[in-house]
Design an enzyme around this catalytic site. Sequence first.
Site, PDB file in Angstrom:
ATOM      1  N   GLU A  26       7.259  -5.563  -2.162  1.00 44.43           N
ATOM      2  CA  GLU A  26       6.441  -5.150  -1.269  1.00 44.43           C
ATOM      3  C   GLU A  26       6.235  -4.195  -0.637  1.00 44.43           C
ATOM      4  O   GLU A  26       6.503  -3.199  -1.336  1.00 44.43           O
ATOM      5  CB  GLU A  26       7.710  -5.794  -0.003  1.00 44.43           C
ATOM      6  N   CYS A  58       4.798  -1.372   7.654  1.00 46.95           N
ATOM      7  CA  CYS A  58       3.509  -1.251   6.691  1.00 46.95           C
ATOM      8  C   CYS A  58       2.346  -3.447   7.015  1.00 46.95           C
ATOM      9  O   CYS A  58       2.573  -3.937   7.248  1.00 46.95           O
ATOM     10  CB  CYS A  58       4.298  -2.881   4.803  1.00 46.95           C
TER      11      CYS A  58
END
Length: 527
Positions: free
Chosen positions: A244, A278
């Site tokens: 990720e 994020c």
Amino acid sequence: MNQVVTPATGKTAIATNPATGSQFGEVAHTPEHRYASIFQQARRAQKVWAEKSFAQRSKHLRKMRNYIRDHADELARLISDSNGKTRMDALITEVLPCQLACDWYGKHAAKVLAPERRGPSSPLWIGKRSEVRHEPLGVVGIISPWNYPLSIPFGEIVMGLMAGNAIILKVAAATPLVGKAIEDIIAAGNLPHGLFNHIVGSGGQVSSAMFEHGVDKLFFTGSVPTGKQLMAQAAETLTPLSLELGGKDPMIVLKDADLERAANGAAWAGYQNAGQSCGGVERIYVHESVYDRFVSLLADRTRELRHGVPTDECDVDIGSMTTANQRRTVESQLAEAVEAGATVVAQSEGPGHGPGHFHAATLVTNVDHGMRLMQEETFGPIMPVMPFRTEDEAVELANDSPMALTASIWTRNTRHGKELANRINGGVVAINDHLYTHAMSDVPWGGPGDSGIGRTHGPEGLKEMTKAKVVNWDWLRAKRNLWWYPQDQASYAAIRSALYLVAPRTVLDFLRSAIRVLPTMIRKMYF
């Protein structure tokens, strides 16, 4: 809770409050000579753990859940002191999601990972039956970041444990005491000795050790460059990865949007955690007919934000950034954009000069996609806003990024928002909200492109913690299969006719093929 560990000798990871610059603890690096034994212990413990039922595993998770509940304030304070976010931010985005994770995975892992029975997919396999089993990987490595130092690794730890794995954890160097807090949470669960291990050391050193000693899968959350480096290392041993790696997440405000909600949502999703999320808003595209009104509302929200050192009184909305390097990245992108013609419309009032890594929440207009601010991940409290004329233009702008973690669409017409979501690249596309689904244990998290590989959370995340095994059997109990030895012309003709069983031109074609195949099949299989 074991918060401060001061070793007498050797290398240490020092905990520094980024809002004040003060050091408040240190953690000893794990000696390299212990790595081999740690992995050996993990493998031994995993074999014992894998024999436990899902119900037995969930009992351990409930103890962790209760520990988190009983130490919520202490955890929130430690997280806040470690990475600069506010106490409220730490509580709602870190502590609560960890408790929810224990609850959901403890209750649902058995159903998600239950063996799946599958019948024959073709008449050719009439006697075959299959069962797909989701078996533990073995030892799972987790390398976690500093922006969500508790909730990101802990969610993966819980998934790994419920799937029957042992865990090797490496937390970010900037937040070492949160790693110790995770140790305390895990200890409350009374797991078998050696099942969970927290290794403290440099990122490169620990990741290399994970590959060297054979983790069965590595889960990494962090930057795109580091993710690519790990992928190259993993290729040497064919170690599977879940990555990720970040986002440049767009927010699209349509002309029929509730502008007050949209402005409030943008302020939260863009400035929360000092913009170091994020999945937070990094780009905003607003229909030209409501652009001025939206910018005015968001400017008001930006100026109203209370910015300063987090305290137990919860009297600030935004704390500090976590690292000096990240603050410099944000400052550089903003300065370049302003030099290229961007306009700073509004800023929050910061705490003034001091040792903390503070950057004001900043609203920027007159931006374009030639600027780094609109292309590279900023990871800071800067929100650039652009107008658009048509939805096609908005989609093109939103998709103009190699990262596609999350996005949001703001409209009063939910049905239309869902239709538009089909055209947006992203692992998550939210309607009239943003930056919350990471806390939802029941849905997957992750995105395509430079945002990474694989998924965590939800049933998909649980299955990423397993390896599929097919168990297949035949209930017809024949002496041999049609295609076994001895081979002859009749067998060839039967197999050739079977092609029309799979793809007949007509029903009559199917029946003719069956008549040609069955006699040879019966003779070959039973006589």
